[in-house]
Design a protein around this motif. Structure first.
Motif, PDB file in Angstrom:
ATOM      1  N   ALA A 182       7.168 -10.607   0.436  1.00 47.62           N
ATOM      2  CA  ALA A 182       7.776  -9.398   0.749  1.00 47.62           C
ATOM      3  C   ALA A 182       7.805  -8.962   2.410  1.00 47.62           C
ATOM      4  O   ALA A 182       8.864  -8.755   3.032  1.00 47.62           O
ATOM      5  N   ARG A 183       6.871  -9.551   2.804  1.00 53.56           N
ATOM      6  CA  ARG A 183       6.847  -9.020   4.708  1.00 53.56           C
ATOM      7  C   ARG A 183       7.701 -10.242   5.301  1.00 53.56           C
ATOM      8  O   ARG A 183       8.431 -10.003   6.057  1.00 53.56           O
TER       9      ARG A 183
ATOM     10  N   VAL B  32       6.376   8.739   7.596  1.00 52.34           N
ATOM     11  CA  VAL B  32       6.249   7.739   8.716  1.00 52.34           C
ATOM     12  C   VAL B  32       4.937   7.348   9.200  1.00 52.34           C
ATOM     13  O   VAL B  32       4.278   6.383   9.491  1.00 52.34           O
ATOM     14  N   LEU B  33       4.337   8.396   9.253  1.00 53.36           N
ATOM     15  CA  LEU B  33       3.008   8.307  10.097  1.00 53.36           C
ATOM     16  C   LEU B  33       1.915   7.486   9.025  1.00 53.36           C
ATOM     17  O   LEU B  33       1.357   6.784   9.420  1.00 53.36           O
TER      18      LEU B  33
ATOM     19  N   TRP C 178       0.083  -0.102   8.569  1.00 55.96           N
ATOM     20  CA  TRP C 178       0.665  -1.278   9.028  1.00 55.96           C
ATOM     21  C   TRP C 178      -0.344  -2.199   9.675  1.00 55.96           C
ATOM     22  O   TRP C 178      -1.161  -1.853  10.203  1.00 55.96           O
ATOM     23  N   GLY C 179      -0.264  -3.413   9.380  1.00 51.85           N
ATOM     24  CA  GLY C 179      -1.039  -4.292   9.970  1.00 51.85           C
ATOM     25  C   GLY C 179      -0.137  -5.578  10.527  1.00 51.85           C
ATOM     26  O   GLY C 179       0.975  -5.720   9.918  1.00 51.85           O
TER      27      GLY C 179
END
Length: 135
Positions: A68-69, A23-24, A30-31
């Motif tokens: 995908a995003r 998760v971290l 992530w952006g």
């Protein structure tokens, strides 16, 4: 007046140590969604002058990532309840799974389908207020 004491379960973390690391790592990588980059890539895919073979492969990968995003945003915002968005999500999933064809004309046609689908899904998500429009 109090009733009989009930046993209380001991608290335990909801995730294991390796799951927390996963998760971290995902949070660190992530952006935010970049609508301008999407529009730039869509414009490059739909331009009258097609990109070179090397550029086409890189552009196809970026468009697949953007699709995908957009699909993830659609699912998270429950946009698939909208019939048009649901159809575009299905098309995006299908195109995402298709590899870039070997022939030059086929590759350019596939690249343009990726671009059109990304643009249409982005526009639909903006129209149903699941996403802000890109400038």
């Amino acid at each position: 007046m109090t009733g009989p004491a009930r046993p209380v379960r001991r608290w335990g973390p909801p995730l294991s140590g390796t799951e927390l690391v996963t998760v971290l790592d995902r949070l660190r990588s992530w952006g935010p969604f970049d609508g301008r980059a999407l529009l730039d890539d869509v414009a490059a895919a739909l331009d009258d002058v097609p990109p070179s073979e090397r550029d086409a492969a890189q552009l196809a990968e970026r468009l697949r990532g953007l699709l995908a995003r957009l699909v993830t945003i659609s699912v998270a915002s429950e946009a698939e309840q909208d019939p048009t968005a649901a159809q575009l999500v299905l098309r995006a999933r299908t195109l995402h799974a298709d590899p870039l064809p070997c022939g030059r004309q086929e590759a350019i046609a596939h690249l343009r389908r990726l671009g059109w689908t990304a643009n249409e899904l982005h526009d639909r998500l903006a129209a149903i207020r699941c996403l802000k429009e890109a400038a």
